[in-house]
Design a protein around this motif. Structure first.
Motif, PDB file in Angstrom:
ATOM      1  N   GLU A  25     -35.547 -73.881   9.418  1.00 23.03           N
ATOM      2  CA  GLU A  25     -36.043 -74.965   8.561  1.00 23.03           C
ATOM      3  C   GLU A  25     -34.945 -75.643   7.743  1.00 23.03           C
ATOM      4  OE1 GLU A  25     -39.177 -73.455   6.121  1.00 23.03           O
ATOM      5  OE2 GLU A  25     -40.233 -72.569   7.818  1.00 23.03           O
ATOM      6  N   ARG A  26     -33.745 -75.159   7.793  1.00 24.61           N
ATOM      7  CA  ARG A  26     -32.673 -75.690   6.940  1.00 24.61           C
ATOM      8  C   ARG A  26     -32.390 -77.161   7.197  1.00 24.61           C
ATOM      9  NH1 ARG A  26     -28.553 -70.501   6.907  1.00 24.61           N
ATOM     10  NH2 ARG A  26     -30.015 -69.155   5.784  1.00 24.61           N
ATOM     11  N   ALA A  27     -32.234 -77.525   8.439  1.00 26.02           N
ATOM     12  CA  ALA A  27     -31.946 -78.923   8.754  1.00 26.02           C
ATOM     13  C   ALA A  27     -33.099 -79.819   8.327  1.00 26.02           C
ATOM     14  CB  ALA A  27     -31.681 -79.083  10.247  1.00 26.02           C
ATOM     15  N   GLN A  28     -34.320 -79.355   8.549  1.00 21.21           N
ATOM     16  CA  GLN A  28     -35.500 -80.132   8.167  1.00 21.21           C
ATOM     17  C   GLN A  28     -35.543 -80.360   6.654  1.00 21.21           C
ATOM     18  OE1 GLN A  28     -37.445 -81.505  10.334  1.00 21.21           O
ATOM     19  NE2 GLN A  28     -39.080 -82.247   9.035  1.00 21.21           N
ATOM     20  N   GLN A  29     -35.198 -79.350   5.874  1.00 23.29           N
ATOM     21  CA  GLN A  29     -35.210 -79.497   4.416  1.00 23.29           C
ATOM     22  C   GLN A  29     -34.132 -80.455   3.925  1.00 23.29           C
ATOM     23  OE1 GLN A  29     -35.367 -75.869   2.201  1.00 23.29           O
ATOM     24  NE2 GLN A  29     -37.202 -75.161   3.241  1.00 23.29           N
ATOM     25  N   LEU A  30     -33.041 -80.551   4.665  1.00 22.20           N
ATOM     26  CA  LEU A  30     -31.990 -81.503   4.300  1.00 22.20           C
ATOM     27  C   LEU A  30     -32.317 -82.931   4.715  1.00 22.20           C
ATOM     28  CD1 LEU A  30     -28.759 -79.531   5.182  1.00 22.20           C
ATOM     29  CD2 LEU A  30     -29.493 -80.258   2.916  1.00 22.20           C
ATOM     30  N   LEU A  31     -33.154 -83.061   5.740  1.00 18.31           N
ATOM     31  CA  LEU A  31     -33.403 -84.391   6.296  1.00 18.31           C
ATOM     32  C   LEU A  31     -34.720 -85.031   5.879  1.00 18.31           C
ATOM     33  CD1 LEU A  31     -32.055 -83.787   9.897  1.00 18.31           C
ATOM     34  CD2 LEU A  31     -30.924 -84.964   8.001  1.00 18.31           C
ATOM     35  N   VAL A  46     -36.053 -77.746  -4.128  1.00 20.03           N
ATOM     36  CA  VAL A  46     -34.773 -77.265  -4.654  1.00 20.03           C
ATOM     37  C   VAL A  46     -33.609 -78.077  -4.084  1.00 20.03           C
ATOM     38  CG1 VAL A  46     -35.479 -74.938  -5.282  1.00 20.03           C
ATOM     39  CG2 VAL A  46     -34.786 -75.397  -2.944  1.00 20.03           C
ATOM     40  N   VAL A  47     -33.784 -78.564  -2.862  1.00 16.35           N
ATOM     41  CA  VAL A  47     -32.751 -79.403  -2.250  1.00 16.35           C
ATOM     42  C   VAL A  47     -32.608 -80.705  -3.029  1.00 16.35           C
ATOM     43  CG1 VAL A  47     -32.145 -80.710  -0.179  1.00 16.35           C
ATOM     44  CG2 VAL A  47     -32.991 -78.374   0.035  1.00 16.35           C
ATOM     45  N   MET A  48     -33.725 -81.364  -3.311  1.00 17.18           N
ATOM     46  CA  MET A  48     -33.677 -82.627  -4.055  1.00 17.18           C
ATOM     47  C   MET A  48     -33.122 -82.421  -5.463  1.00 17.18           C
ATOM     48  SD  MET A  48     -34.371 -85.326  -2.374  1.00 17.18           S
ATOM     49  CE  MET A  48     -34.756 -86.573  -3.570  1.00 17.18           C
ATOM     50  N   LYS A  49     -33.483 -81.318  -6.094  1.00 17.38           N
ATOM     51  CA  LYS A  49     -32.966 -81.046  -7.435  1.00 17.38           C
ATOM     52  C   LYS A  49     -31.455 -80.870  -7.421  1.00 17.38           C
ATOM     53  CE  LYS A  49     -37.223 -79.106  -9.238  1.00 17.38           C
ATOM     54  NZ  LYS A  49     -37.925 -77.938  -9.723  1.00 17.38           N
ATOM     55  N   ALA A  50     -30.948 -80.166  -6.425  1.00 21.65           N
ATOM     56  CA  ALA A  50     -29.500 -79.965  -6.304  1.00 21.65           C
ATOM     57  C   ALA A  50     -28.793 -81.291  -6.039  1.00 21.65           C
ATOM     58  CB  ALA A  50     -29.196 -78.970  -5.180  1.00 21.65           C
ATOM     59  N   LEU A 102     -26.775 -76.855  -3.891  1.00 20.75           N
ATOM     60  CA  LEU A 102     -27.363 -77.271  -2.618  1.00 20.75           C
ATOM     61  C   LEU A 102     -27.185 -76.169  -1.579  1.00 20.75           C
ATOM     62  CD1 LEU A 102     -28.715 -79.443  -0.888  1.00 20.75           C
ATOM     63  CD2 LEU A 102     -26.435 -80.299  -0.359  1.00 20.75           C
ATOM     64  N   LEU A 103     -26.001 -75.578  -1.522  1.00 22.26           N
ATOM     65  CA  LEU A 103     -25.760 -74.494  -0.565  1.00 22.26           C
ATOM     66  C   LEU A 103     -26.653 -73.288  -0.867  1.00 22.26           C
ATOM     67  CD1 LEU A 103     -21.872 -74.712  -0.268  1.00 22.26           C
ATOM     68  CD2 LEU A 103     -23.582 -75.457   1.411  1.00 22.26           C
ATOM     69  N   GLN A 104     -26.854 -72.994  -2.143  1.00 20.81           N
ATOM     70  CA  GLN A 104     -27.751 -71.893  -2.526  1.00 20.81           C
ATOM     71  C   GLN A 104     -29.198 -72.203  -2.153  1.00 20.81           C
ATOM     72  OE1 GLN A 104     -27.002 -71.452  -6.705  1.00 20.81           O
ATOM     73  NE2 GLN A 104     -25.126 -70.260  -6.398  1.00 20.81           N
ATOM     74  N   ALA A 105     -29.606 -73.457  -2.354  1.00 17.23           N
ATOM     75  CA  ALA A 105     -30.975 -73.852  -2.023  1.00 17.23           C
ATOM     76  C   ALA A 105     -31.233 -73.741  -0.523  1.00 17.23           C
ATOM     77  CB  ALA A 105     -31.242 -75.281  -2.494  1.00 17.23           C
ATOM     78  N   ALA A 119     -29.527 -71.811   1.556  1.00 20.54           N
ATOM     79  CA  ALA A 119     -29.372 -70.421   1.981  1.00 20.54           C
ATOM     80  C   ALA A 119     -30.681 -69.645   1.880  1.00 20.54           C
ATOM     81  CB  ALA A 119     -28.293 -69.736   1.146  1.00 20.54           C
ATOM     82  N   VAL A 120     -31.548 -70.031   0.980  1.00 17.69           N
ATOM     83  CA  VAL A 120     -32.833 -69.350   0.797  1.00 17.69           C
ATOM     84  C   VAL A 120     -33.808 -69.688   1.925  1.00 17.69           C
ATOM     85  CG1 VAL A 120     -34.833 -69.176  -0.749  1.00 17.69           C
ATOM     86  CG2 VAL A 120     -32.542 -69.275  -1.696  1.00 17.69           C
TER      87      VAL A 120
END
Length: 135
Positions: A104-110, A80-84, A93-96, A98-99
């Motif tokens: 794990e948030r930083a890991q999903q962004l990086l 969902v991060v890549m799609k945003a 991206l903020l919604q993705a 937030a879930v």
């Protein structure tokens, strides 16, 4: 055509190369549905050129394998991060994020991984000019 031959000579390296290309396709938001028609077209195109049945079957198998690897990479890497980021929508991206659990948030962004390869959604958004999501 070179990838098909190299698939037999050095399969591990080819899977890594195809995975890298697949992650680029994730960043460009290429749908998985495009690979089946591409495979059929590639096999039909070389059907007349390749005279030997064994070579025809080998080519068909290799190109099908390449397409399956690409489809798998796109399925694994299309978070969902890549799609945003592909849509350059900061709110999505903020919604993705937030879930996701806080840990794990930083890991999903990086990091987005597929097989043994990985890419950074943050780096990709900066590199592709989607600076709204990079903020």
């Amino acid at each position: 055509f070179e990838m098909v031959l190299e698939m037999y000579e050095n399969p591990r390296k080819m899977v890594q190369d195809i995975t890298s290309v697949g992650l680029l396709h994730v960043g460009m938001n290429i749908p998985r549905e495009f690979f089946k028609p591409f495979t059929v077209a590639a096999v039909q195109t070389f059907q007349d050129v390749i005279k030997e049945d064994v070579a025809r079957l080998g080519y068909s198998w290799s190109i099908s394998l390449i397409a399956r690897v690409m489809e798998r990479v796109i399925a694994e890497g299309s978070t969902v991060v890549m799609k945003a980021i592909c849509l350059n929508k900061e709110t999505q991206l903020l919604q993705a994020i937030a879930v996701a659990p806080r840990a794990e948030r930083a890991q999903q962004l990086l990091v987005v991984s597929a097989g043994e390869m990985s890419t950074s959604p943050l780096y990709w958004s900066i590199d592709s000019g989607h600076l709204g999501c990079a903020r």
